[in-house]
Design a protein around this motif. Structure first.
Motif, short mmCIF file in Angstrom:
data_model
loop_
_atom_site.label_atom_id
_atom_site.label_comp_id
_atom_site.label_asym_id
_atom_site.label_seq_id
_atom_site.Cartn_x
_atom_site.Cartn_y
_atom_site.Cartn_z
N THR A 1 0.82 -1.19 -0.04
CA THR A 1 0.03 0.02 0.00
C THR A 1 0.73 1.21 -0.03
OG1 THR A 1 -0.19 -0.01 2.49
CG2 THR A 1 -1.88 -0.88 1.09
N ARG A 2 2.11 1.25 0.73
CA ARG A 2 3.03 2.50 0.54
C ARG A 2 3.69 2.53 -0.68
NH1 ARG A 2 7.04 3.01 5.36
NH2 ARG A 2 7.28 4.88 4.26
N VAL A 3 4.00 1.60 -1.48
CA VAL A 3 4.65 1.80 -2.74
C VAL A 3 3.71 2.36 -4.02
CG1 VAL A 3 5.71 0.30 -4.53
CG2 VAL A 3 6.36 0.01 -2.07
N LYS A 4 2.17 2.29 -3.85
CA LYS A 4 1.29 2.60 -4.63
C LYS A 4 1.38 4.18 -5.00
CE LYS A 4 -2.27 -0.81 -4.27
NZ LYS A 4 -3.53 -1.04 -4.12
N SER A 5 2.06 4.99 -3.83
CA SER A 5 2.25 6.44 -4.11
C SER A 5 3.41 6.60 -5.16
CB SER A 5 2.29 7.03 -2.85
OG SER A 5 3.76 6.52 -2.33
N LEU A 6 4.44 5.49 -5.33
CA LEU A 6 5.63 5.79 -6.21
C LEU A 6 5.08 6.49 -7.37
CD1 LEU A 6 8.57 5.55 -6.70
CD2 LEU A 6 8.00 3.10 -7.53
#
Length: 149
Positions: free
Chosen positions: A122-127
């Motif tokens: 879920t954190r990497v989706k903002s990349l």
């Protein structure tokens, strides 16, 4: 900044599907090292990156995109270290606080690893939102040779 030049391979509205050029692993050992072997086994699938442009682009046009290095370090830390860290914390908590057996410790470590994976995912989706357009290259005109030149 990490920069990469990609080619527009498909369009759907203002969203262009970009594809990077396939790079060979290394050519120093003539295919005897592990990276060349894995490149031959798994390097055939081409992946595209969808990106929404403000200005119109055409198929075949080259685009240079950039990504900030600091975001890569943060996301790599989340993807690699968070599952490992949560796995160890869950196993130690099961062992020392709950005083459970080895089977429960292994199960708790697996649960911690899976939980860490989903948090990292879920954190990497903002990349995807940190990508910036550096340059949209003009389409080159094919040149033909005229007799006598």
């Amino acid at each position: 900044m990490i920069e990469q030049t990609l080619t527009v391979v498909a369009l759907s509205g203002h969203t262009a599907h970009l594809e990077a050029e396939q790079k060979q692993a290394c050519a120093g050992c003539n295919g005897r090292c592990g990276s060349q072997v894995f490149s031959k086994l798994f390097g055939t699938a081409k992946k595209t990156l969808p990106y929404k442009f403000e200005s119109p682009v055409e198929i075949g046009q080259k685009v240079t995109l950039s990504l900030d290095d600091s975001h890569m370090v943060k996301h790599a830390f989340a993807v690699y270290m968070l599952p490992l860290f949560l796995s160890l914390v869950f196993a130690l908590a099961t062992s020392e606080l709950l005083l459970m057996g080895e089977g429960w410790q292994i199960f708790a470590a697996a649960v911690g690893g899976v939980l860490g994976f989903y948090i990292a995912k879920t954190r990497v989706k903002s990349l995807r939102h940190d990508i910036k357009v550096v340059k949209i290259h003009p389409i080159s005109i094919p040149l033909t040779q005229i007799d006598g030149d």
